[in-house]
Enzyme design. Structure first.
Site, PDB file in Angstrom:
ATOM      1  N   CYS A  17       0.764  -1.110   0.078  1.00  0.00           N
ATOM      2  CA  CYS A  17      -0.085  -0.098  -0.136  1.00  0.00           C
ATOM      3  C   CYS A  17       1.052   1.209  -0.077  1.00  0.00           C
ATOM      4  O   CYS A  17       1.877   0.957   0.145  1.00  0.00           O
ATOM      5  CB  CYS A  17      -0.866  -0.074   1.366  1.00  0.00           C
ATOM      6  SG  CYS A  17       0.383   0.172   2.799  1.00  0.00           S
ATOM      7  N   HIS A  79       3.550   2.111  11.648  1.00  0.00           N
ATOM      8  CA  HIS A  79       2.438   1.645  12.486  1.00  0.00           C
ATOM      9  C   HIS A  79       2.318   2.890  13.360  1.00  0.00           C
ATOM     10  O   HIS A  79       1.217   2.827  14.175  1.00  0.00           O
ATOM     11  CB  HIS A  79       2.713   0.442  13.289  1.00  0.00           C
ATOM     12  CG  HIS A  79       3.113  -0.901  12.537  1.00  0.00           C
ATOM     13  ND1 HIS A  79       4.449  -1.224  12.405  1.00  0.00           N
ATOM     14  CD2 HIS A  79       2.257  -1.604  11.683  1.00  0.00           C
ATOM     15  CE1 HIS A  79       4.628  -2.150  11.488  1.00  0.00           C
ATOM     16  NE2 HIS A  79       3.096  -2.445  11.270  1.00  0.00           N
ATOM     17  N   HIS A 129      -1.049  -4.941  19.354  1.00  0.00           N
ATOM     18  CA  HIS A 129      -0.438  -4.420  18.148  1.00  0.00           C
ATOM     19  C   HIS A 129       0.141  -3.205  18.018  1.00  0.00           C
ATOM     20  O   HIS A 129      -0.302  -2.156  18.893  1.00  0.00           O
ATOM     21  CB  HIS A 129      -1.442  -4.485  17.003  1.00  0.00           C
ATOM     22  CG  HIS A 129      -1.211  -4.392  15.660  1.00  0.00           C
ATOM     23  ND1 HIS A 129      -0.834  -3.209  15.273  1.00  0.00           N
ATOM     24  CD2 HIS A 129      -0.746  -5.226  14.816  1.00  0.00           C
ATOM     25  CE1 HIS A 129      -0.364  -3.325  13.861  1.00  0.00           C
ATOM     26  NE2 HIS A 129      -0.303  -4.714  13.764  1.00  0.00           N
ATOM     27  N   GLU A 131       0.158  -0.776  16.255  1.00  0.00           N
ATOM     28  CA  GLU A 131      -0.470   0.618  15.890  1.00  0.00           C
ATOM     29  C   GLU A 131      -1.581   0.872  16.955  1.00  0.00           C
ATOM     30  O   GLU A 131      -1.610   2.174  17.236  1.00  0.00           O
ATOM     31  CB  GLU A 131      -1.420   0.343  14.585  1.00  0.00           C
ATOM     32  CG  GLU A 131      -2.404   1.361  14.126  1.00  0.00           C
ATOM     33  CD  GLU A 131      -3.062   1.083  12.939  1.00  0.00           C
ATOM     34  OE1 GLU A 131      -2.883   0.514  12.014  1.00  0.00           O
ATOM     35  OE2 GLU A 131      -4.111   1.825  12.652  1.00  0.00           O
ATOM     36  N   THR A 170      -6.375   0.730  11.678  1.00  0.00           N
ATOM     37  CA  THR A 170      -6.676   0.915  10.097  1.00  0.00           C
ATOM     38  C   THR A 170      -6.787  -0.424   9.497  1.00  0.00           C
ATOM     39  O   THR A 170      -7.193  -0.624   8.354  1.00  0.00           O
ATOM     40  CB  THR A 170      -5.509   1.525   9.711  1.00  0.00           C
ATOM     41  OG1 THR A 170      -4.207   1.062   9.784  1.00  0.00           O
ATOM     42  CG2 THR A 170      -5.534   3.007  10.017  1.00  0.00           C
ATOM     43  N   CYS A 200      -8.397   1.689   6.377  1.00  0.00           N
ATOM     44  CA  CYS A 200      -7.853   2.367   5.521  1.00  0.00           C
ATOM     45  C   CYS A 200      -8.110   1.899   4.117  1.00  0.00           C
ATOM     46  O   CYS A 200      -8.809   0.714   3.916  1.00  0.00           O
ATOM     47  CB  CYS A 200      -6.324   2.615   5.367  1.00  0.00           C
ATOM     48  SG  CYS A 200      -5.590   1.051   5.037  1.00  0.00           S
ATOM     49  N   SER A 228       1.290  -9.921  10.782  1.00  0.00           N
ATOM     50  CA  SER A 228       0.832  -8.639  10.061  1.00  0.00           C
ATOM     51  C   SER A 228      -0.991  -8.707  10.058  1.00  0.00           C
ATOM     52  O   SER A 228      -1.368  -9.518   9.754  1.00  0.00           O
ATOM     53  CB  SER A 228       1.156  -8.698   8.428  1.00  0.00           C
ATOM     54  OG  SER A 228       0.277  -8.353   7.709  1.00  0.00           O
ATOM     55  N   SER A 229      -1.277  -7.733  10.642  1.00  0.00           N
ATOM     56  CA  SER A 229      -2.771  -7.477  10.991  1.00  0.00           C
ATOM     57  C   SER A 229      -3.735  -7.864   9.673  1.00  0.00           C
ATOM     58  O   SER A 229      -4.689  -8.758   9.561  1.00  0.00           O
ATOM     59  CB  SER A 229      -3.243  -6.405  11.654  1.00  0.00           C
ATOM     60  OG  SER A 229      -4.377  -6.167  11.834  1.00  0.00           O
ATOM     61  N   SER A 273       1.997  -5.467   3.477  1.00  0.00           N
ATOM     62  CA  SER A 273       3.447  -5.212   3.566  1.00  0.00           C
ATOM     63  C   SER A 273       4.101  -6.162   2.901  1.00  0.00           C
ATOM     64  O   SER A 273       5.291  -6.485   3.009  1.00  0.00           O
ATOM     65  CB  SER A 273       3.877  -5.177   5.173  1.00  0.00           C
ATOM     66  OG  SER A 273       3.044  -6.200   5.852  1.00  0.00           O
TER      67      SER A 273
HETATM   68  S1  SF4 Z   1      -2.933   2.502   7.162  1.00  0.00           S
HETATM   69 FE1  SF4 Z   1      -1.405   0.759   7.224  1.00  0.00          FE
HETATM   70  S2  SF4 Z   1      -2.428  -0.580   5.536  1.00  0.00           S
HETATM   71 FE2  SF4 Z   1      -3.478   1.566   5.301  1.00  0.00          FE
HETATM   72  S3  SF4 Z   1      -2.125   2.661   3.559  1.00  0.00           S
HETATM   73 FE3  SF4 Z   1      -1.375   2.987   5.693  1.00  0.00          FE
HETATM   74  S4  SF4 Z   1       0.577   1.752   6.119  1.00  0.00           S
HETATM   75 FE4  SF4 Z   1      -0.831   0.914   4.410  1.00  0.00          FE
END
Ligand code: SF4
Length: 316
Positions: A17, A79, A129, A131, A170, A200, A228-229, A273
């Site tokens: 992403c 994150h 996590h 994040e 996200t 996201c 990786s979530s 990722s």
């Molecule tokens: S929030 Fe996480 S999965 Fe979404 S664009 Fe950003 S890095 Fe990528």
């Protein structure tokens, strides 16, 4: 010997992403600008292949800031980090670059705005996590209550049930989160939510592509890391959408071929990722064993790009 026929459905979008792409670029540009070693607090993104590649170029991955010397640059992962971390780096007069994805930073800003309006936060996310830790760490202790499931909503004990807002990690499952949000609204009718959900675009798009593919396949392979979530959510989404068998693999060598005996259609996707080179590796591994027909199932086209921080765009 003739190989058995197999249709490989490639989900699109899949893999990197914009936030992951930016975070990797940040480490590479920091190494170019300052030379090795550059320290990175936490895996920059959850992918061993990516982390090992950056390590070879001179990145040193650490878990905490106190493992970094004062005189080398440090990068914070995509994150996000609790506020105390950049504050400590500034106190130590370190050079630091924040690779937090702008879409995670947006959630941090949302949390702060609600806090300054006197609202207590409920965060929908996974305990432990990075994040979740980073987002909860934007506000003082006790200001963010974490829920992971619909059941958790029943156990919430807010300071004032009429002064609540919610935010989310996200990379959650779109469908599971909708159920938790509905439970929050039912229990706390006045709860304030994001204008547009915090999950996201990349998470949403990858899940949608899997939903589209799942009814046509005997098995789904998700390329991604076990921590990786968003990759783990893709496995769950595939299962929930009716795919009888799903595997999370980091790369081709982890595929359980015995479990795939007799299948004639396989779906392939990759978490946000996971680099495309690993997708190509898996496709190649299938070609060695099957007579493969490739079919791309595209449900969205992504054109999101994020700029790297100014400090890396300026000369050294
Ligand atoms: S929030 Fe996480 S999965 Fe979404 S664009 Fe950003 S890095 Fe990528």
């Amino acid at each position: 010997m003739t190989k058995p026929s197999l249709t490989l459905y490639l989900a699109a979008p899949r893999g990197f992403c914009a936030g992951v792409d930016r975070a990797i670029k940040i480490v590479e540009m920091a190494l170019e600008k300052w030379g090795a070693p550059v320290y990175v607090r936490h895996e920059i993104v959850h992918n061993k292949f990516v982390v090992d590649g950056l390590r070879e170029k001179g990145a040193v991955f650490v878990e905490e800031l106190d493992e970094c010397p004062d005189d080398r640059p440090v990068i914070f992962s995509a994150h996000g980090v609790p506020k105390a971390v950049p504050a400590e780096a500034a106190r130590r007069e370190m050079v630091f670059v924040d690779a937090t994805c702008p879409l995670v930073s947006k959630v941090h800003i949302e949390a702060e705005r609600h806090f300054s309006n006197g609202l207590q936060m409920v965060m929908i996310g996974h305990a432990g996590h990075p994040e979740t830790l980073g987002t909860m760490g934007q506000l003082p202790d006790g200001e963010v209550l974490l829920v992971e499931t619909v059941e958790d909503v029943g156990g919430l004990e807010p300071r004032d049930p009429k002064k609540l807002a919610y935010i989310t990690q996200t990379t959650l499952s779109v469908d599971d989160t909708a159920d938790i949000v509905a439970a929050l609204h039912q229990r706390f009718p006045g709860i304030v939510g994001p204008h547009k959900e915090d999950i996201c675009y990349a998470t949403t798009n990858r899940q949608q592509a899997v939903k589209e593919v799942a009814p046509h396949i005997d098995a789904l392979l998700v390329i991604g890391a076990p921590n990786s979530s968003n990759s783990k959510r893709l496995v769950e989404v595939g299962r929930a959408a009716g795919c009888p068998y799903t595997q999370l693999v980091q790369r081709a060598s982890e595929i359980d071929w015995r479990a795939l005996e007799g299948v004639t259609s396989v779906g392939l996707t990759a978490g946000a990722s996971a680099p495309e080179v690993l997708v190509a590796e898996v496709v190649e591994a299938f070609r060695e064993r099957f007579d493969v027909s490739l079919d791309v199932v595209e449900t969205a086209v992504e054109r999101v790009e994020f700029k790297v921080p100014r400090i890396l765009r300026e000369p050294a």
